[in-house]
Scaffold this active site. Structure first.
Site, mmCIF file in Angstrom:
data_model
loop_
_atom_site.group_PDB
_atom_site.id
_atom_site.type_symbol
_atom_site.label_atom_id
_atom_site.label_comp_id
_atom_site.label_asym_id
_atom_site.label_seq_id
_atom_site.Cartn_x
_atom_site.Cartn_y
_atom_site.Cartn_z
ATOM 1 N N HIS A 24 -7.967 3.900 4.634
ATOM 2 C CA HIS A 24 -7.264 3.546 5.491
ATOM 3 C C HIS A 24 -7.456 3.851 6.945
ATOM 4 O O HIS A 24 -8.429 5.075 7.109
ATOM 5 C CB HIS A 24 -5.910 4.054 5.307
ATOM 6 C CG HIS A 24 -5.497 2.831 3.937
ATOM 7 N ND1 HIS A 24 -4.817 1.814 3.598
ATOM 8 C CD2 HIS A 24 -5.232 4.319 2.771
ATOM 9 C CE1 HIS A 24 -4.412 1.980 1.934
ATOM 10 N NE2 HIS A 24 -4.701 3.074 2.054
ATOM 11 N N GLU A 106 -6.116 8.134 4.361
ATOM 12 C CA GLU A 106 -5.490 7.291 6.129
ATOM 13 C C GLU A 106 -7.008 8.352 6.853
ATOM 14 O O GLU A 106 -6.688 9.968 6.834
ATOM 15 C CB GLU A 106 -5.000 8.029 6.407
ATOM 16 C CG GLU A 106 -3.439 6.943 5.401
ATOM 17 C CD GLU A 106 -3.374 5.460 6.634
ATOM 18 O OE1 GLU A 106 -3.826 4.977 7.103
ATOM 19 O OE2 GLU A 106 -2.584 4.899 5.777
ATOM 20 N N HIS A 145 -9.378 -0.662 2.876
ATOM 21 C CA HIS A 145 -7.911 -0.999 3.241
ATOM 22 C C HIS A 145 -8.450 -2.748 3.018
ATOM 23 O O HIS A 145 -7.392 -3.719 1.949
ATOM 24 C CB HIS A 145 -7.180 -1.240 4.154
ATOM 25 C CG HIS A 145 -5.506 -1.398 3.171
ATOM 26 N ND1 HIS A 145 -4.441 -0.631 4.256
ATOM 27 C CD2 HIS A 145 -5.005 -1.646 2.416
ATOM 28 C CE1 HIS A 145 -2.695 -1.565 3.521
ATOM 29 N NE2 HIS A 145 -3.389 -2.026 2.625
ATOM 30 N N ASP A 155 -7.626 -2.130 8.584
ATOM 31 C CA ASP A 155 -8.171 -1.318 8.449
ATOM 32 C C ASP A 155 -9.225 -0.244 6.726
ATOM 33 O O ASP A 155 -8.895 -1.189 5.742
ATOM 34 C CB ASP A 155 -6.898 -0.010 8.488
ATOM 35 C CG ASP A 155 -6.061 -0.640 7.386
ATOM 36 O OD1 ASP A 155 -5.655 -1.496 6.990
ATOM 37 O OD2 ASP A 155 -5.990 0.942 6.372
#
Length: 180
Positions: A24, A106, A145, A155
């Protein structure tokens, strides 16, 4: 690696193996790369009045297993054996609810600024470690993602250079994994 325990997690369903990594990108507010707001969001303490953009995040309960900041420093918010809430409505190879069998990473960034060399290196190192720990995760099981929620999520986006990432992933030696 720094560790914090996000309240936004729960147990994975019994009997499911971890076999997917979802990458992400996040910046809070949009275009700013300070880790503090991301940390606050994942810890359930984001002041949604701090920025007008945050009003849409009020009541949102999300997390990821790991966050890689612009310097390549990592924070773990959810243990790998537990389910982080990062994928949302998702599907991969005909299977829905990717949070059940995925690890979410992330990366602090957006669609406008290139990611840093440190982020590619450390994300690759983390992925290689996870591949070693969870043998069902193969290179083709590392996705964005946008791949599991097409049309809903963008993303890590066009700024994420998959070729660069794959090169970094292929250059990680086993002795470089011991410090994770």
């Amino acid at each position: 690696m720094r560790q914090l325990v996000s309240p936004h997690q729960n147990a994975r369903p019994a009997g499911l193996d971890i076999e997917l990594i979802v990458l992400h990108a996040i910046s809070l507010p949009d275009g700013e790369f300070d880790m503090q707001y991301v940390e606050d969001l994942f810890m359930g303490r984001l002041d949604c009045d701090a920025c007008p953009e945050f009003s849409e995040l009020k009541g949102l309960a999300v997390s990821a297993h790991f966050v890689v900041d612009r310097k390549g420093e990592m924070t773990q918010f959810v243990g790998c054996e537990d389910r982080a809430w990062h994928a949302g409505v998702s599907q991969w190879q005909g299977r829905s609810q990717c949070n059940d069998f995925a690890i979410g990473i992330e990366i602090i960034g957006d669609e406008r600024q290139p990611f840093t060399a440190a982020q590619y290196r450390e994300t690759a190192r983390l992925c290689r470690y996870l591949m070693r720990r969870y043998p069902l995760i193969r290179r083709e099981n590392i996705v964005g993602h946008q791949d599991i929620a097409p049309g809903r999520k963008w993303d890590p986006g066009r700024q994420w250079d998959w070729h660069h990432f794959n090169r970094s992933l292929s250059h990680i030696r086993h002795d470089q994994l011991e410090v994770l």
